[in-house]
Design an enzyme around this catalytic site. Structure first.
Site, PDB file in Angstrom:
ATOM      1  N   GLY A   1       1.859   1.510  -3.514  1.00 49.54           N
ATOM      2  CA  GLY A   1       0.655   1.707  -4.325  1.00 49.54           C
ATOM      3  C   GLY A   1       0.054   3.088  -4.189  1.00 49.54           C
ATOM      4  O   GLY A   1      -0.521   3.623  -5.143  1.00 49.54           O
ATOM      5  N   ASP A   2       0.194   3.688  -3.018  1.00 43.00           N
ATOM      6  CA  ASP A   2      -0.280   5.054  -2.804  1.00 43.00           C
ATOM      7  C   ASP A   2       0.405   6.002  -3.790  1.00 43.00           C
ATOM      8  O   ASP A   2      -0.242   6.844  -4.407  1.00 43.00           O
ATOM      9  CB  ASP A   2      -0.005   5.467  -1.360  1.00 43.00           C
ATOM     10  CG  ASP A   2      -0.417   6.894  -1.053  1.00 43.00           C
ATOM     11  OD1 ASP A   2      -1.566   7.264  -1.349  1.00 43.00           O
ATOM     12  OD2 ASP A   2       0.422   7.645  -0.526  1.00 43.00           O
ATOM     13  N   CYS A   3       1.700   5.835  -3.954  1.00 37.84           N
ATOM     14  CA  CYS A   3       2.465   6.676  -4.888  1.00 37.84           C
ATOM     15  C   CYS A   3       2.082   6.388  -6.337  1.00 37.84           C
ATOM     16  O   CYS A   3       1.955   7.314  -7.144  1.00 37.84           O
ATOM     17  CB  CYS A   3       3.966   6.449  -4.714  1.00 37.84           C
ATOM     18  SG  CYS A   3       4.586   6.956  -3.121  1.00 37.84           S
TER      19      CYS A   3
ATOM     20  N   ALA B   1       0.831  -1.211   0.000  1.00 41.31           N
ATOM     21  CA  ALA B   1       0.000   0.000   0.000  1.00 41.31           C
ATOM     22  C   ALA B   1       0.864   1.260   0.000  1.00 41.31           C
ATOM     23  O   ALA B   1       0.516   2.260  -0.636  1.00 41.31           O
ATOM     24  CB  ALA B   1      -0.946   0.003   1.195  1.00 41.31           C
TER      25      ALA B   1
END
Length: 128
Positions: free
Chosen positions: A22-24, A19
């Site tokens: 994945g946030d980036c 995550a």
């Protein structure tokens, strides 16, 4: 496409590590989309991007892609959704926050697995 040429097994990473990446990945997809759509002041871009990267928006994004996910992708989403985050969100329900974490884990997993085309496919569905 990956930026770092270092082997990593996404399945071996914690869902919160996925995550984190994945946030980036999700953020850059949103930012690139906004910049390519219109040349506008950075403050406007930031204000607009927040509409797409919030927990509520990512929950809505998941609703759009959930029926298109493979069994493996669904499993990665669930790993992220079910991760113990250790705090409560301020601007979202717990369910929205966990769903958003699942979406970010999925995008982190796909990125680290080198599945750029699949990321593009899913993001296209989200933006339709």
């Amino acid at each position: 496409m990956r930026f770092i040429d270092k082997d990593v097994s996404p399945r071996q990473l914690s869902p919160l590590n996925l995550a984190f990446v994945g946030d980036c990945v999700y953020e850059i997809l949103v930012r690139e989309t906004l910049v390519c759509d219109a040349n506008r002041p950075v403050n406007d871009l930031h204000r607009e991007s927040v509409k797409y990267v919030s927990a509520k928006a990512q929950t809505e994004a998941f609703a759009k892609i959930k029926d298109f996910l493979t069994e493996d992708e669904t499993a990665q989403f669930k790993r992220g959704r079910n991760a113990k985050v250790g705090h409560s969100p301020k601007s979202a329900t717990d369910a929205e926050y966990h769903t958003a974490t699942g979406v970010e884990a999925l995008f982190g997993y796909l990125y680290l697995n080198g599945e750029a085309e699949r990321i593009k496919e899913l993001f296209k569905i989200i933006n339709e």
